[in-house]
Scaffold this motif. Structure first.
Motif, PDB file in Angstrom:
ATOM      1  N   GLU A 134       0.830  -1.204   0.000  1.00 39.91           N
ATOM      2  CA  GLU A 134       0.000   0.000   0.000  1.00 39.91           C
ATOM      3  C   GLU A 134       0.866   1.256   0.000  1.00 39.91           C
ATOM      4  O   GLU A 134       0.598   2.212  -0.725  1.00 39.91           O
ATOM      5  CB  GLU A 134      -0.947   0.013   1.196  1.00 39.91           C
ATOM      6  N   THR A 148      -4.929  -5.183  -3.513  1.00 40.88           N
ATOM      7  CA  THR A 148      -6.271  -4.994  -4.057  1.00 40.88           C
ATOM      8  C   THR A 148      -7.098  -4.155  -3.084  1.00 40.88           C
ATOM      9  O   THR A 148      -6.659  -3.863  -1.969  1.00 40.88           O
ATOM     10  CB  THR A 148      -6.976  -6.348  -4.260  1.00 40.88           C
ATOM     11  N   SER A 149      -8.303  -3.802  -3.488  1.00 41.46           N
ATOM     12  CA  SER A 149      -9.181  -3.051  -2.584  1.00 41.46           C
ATOM     13  C   SER A 149      -9.539  -3.898  -1.358  1.00 41.46           C
ATOM     14  O   SER A 149      -9.668  -3.363  -0.255  1.00 41.46           O
ATOM     15  CB  SER A 149     -10.440  -2.595  -3.315  1.00 41.46           C
ATOM     16  N   LYS A 157      -6.682  -3.602   0.998  1.00 38.94           N
ATOM     17  CA  LYS A 157      -6.729  -2.317   1.700  1.00 38.94           C
ATOM     18  C   LYS A 157      -7.754  -2.368   2.832  1.00 38.94           C
ATOM     19  O   LYS A 157      -7.522  -1.819   3.908  1.00 38.94           O
ATOM     20  CB  LYS A 157      -7.037  -1.181   0.731  1.00 38.94           C
ATOM     21  N   ALA A 158      -8.868  -3.043   2.587  1.00 36.86           N
ATOM     22  CA  ALA A 158      -9.880  -3.206   3.639  1.00 36.86           C
ATOM     23  C   ALA A 158      -9.312  -4.033   4.796  1.00 36.86           C
ATOM     24  O   ALA A 158      -9.580  -3.742   5.957  1.00 36.86           O
ATOM     25  CB  ALA A 158     -11.135  -3.869   3.073  1.00 36.86           C
ATOM     26  N   GLN A 176     -15.105  -7.899   3.600  1.00 34.97           N
ATOM     27  CA  GLN A 176     -15.902  -7.848   2.380  1.00 34.97           C
ATOM     28  C   GLN A 176     -17.115  -6.955   2.534  1.00 34.97           C
ATOM     29  O   GLN A 176     -17.677  -6.502   1.556  1.00 34.97           O
ATOM     30  CB  GLN A 176     -16.346  -9.244   1.967  1.00 34.97           C
TER      31      GLN A 176
END
Length: 117
Positions: free
Chosen positions: A16, A65-66, A69-70, A89
């Motif tokens: 990141e 990926t997103s 990041k989550a 998710q």
């Protein structure tokens, strides 16, 4: 989803912060061995937290990926929840409500013309 702490989160944080990278660079950024990182990257890819990017299939270049990041946002809750994957998710947005599908019912810039006179 079974993550290794702190290794997996260090890999995600490095991707990141530094952007796309290879295991050799991740080794210096995380302080973990390249062998360890090379073992964990495919696992993180299977979980959808990182993705392998080209140009060559064997390049070893990965990016976060997103979902990855989550995972970083919720990393403090990793040991506190039973289903970390469900947590990162978010809510299930694939269910339909009546005839509206939340995935397709909103299109940016498109107006709903069903109430025309």
């Amino acid at each position: 989803m079974r993550l290794r702490q702190p290794t997996d989160f260090l890999i995600l944080e490095s991707l990141e912060e530094k952007g796309r990278n290879v295991a050799t660079n991740l080794e210096s950024h995380t302080g973990k061995s390249r062998q360890n990182i090379n073992t964990r990257l495919p696992v993180l890819e299977d979980y959808g937290l990182v993705t392998k990017v080209g140009p060559a299939e064997r390049s070893g270049l990965y990016e976060i990926t997103s979902l990855g990041k989550a995972a970083l946002i919720y990393k403090d809750q990793y040991t506190e929840v039973d289903d970390f994957k469900a947590l990162i998710q978010g809510p299930d947005t694939t269910t339909t409500i009546g005839s509206l599908d939340p995935q397709t019912s909103f299109v940016r810039g498109k107006e709903d013309n069903t109430d025309e006179d």
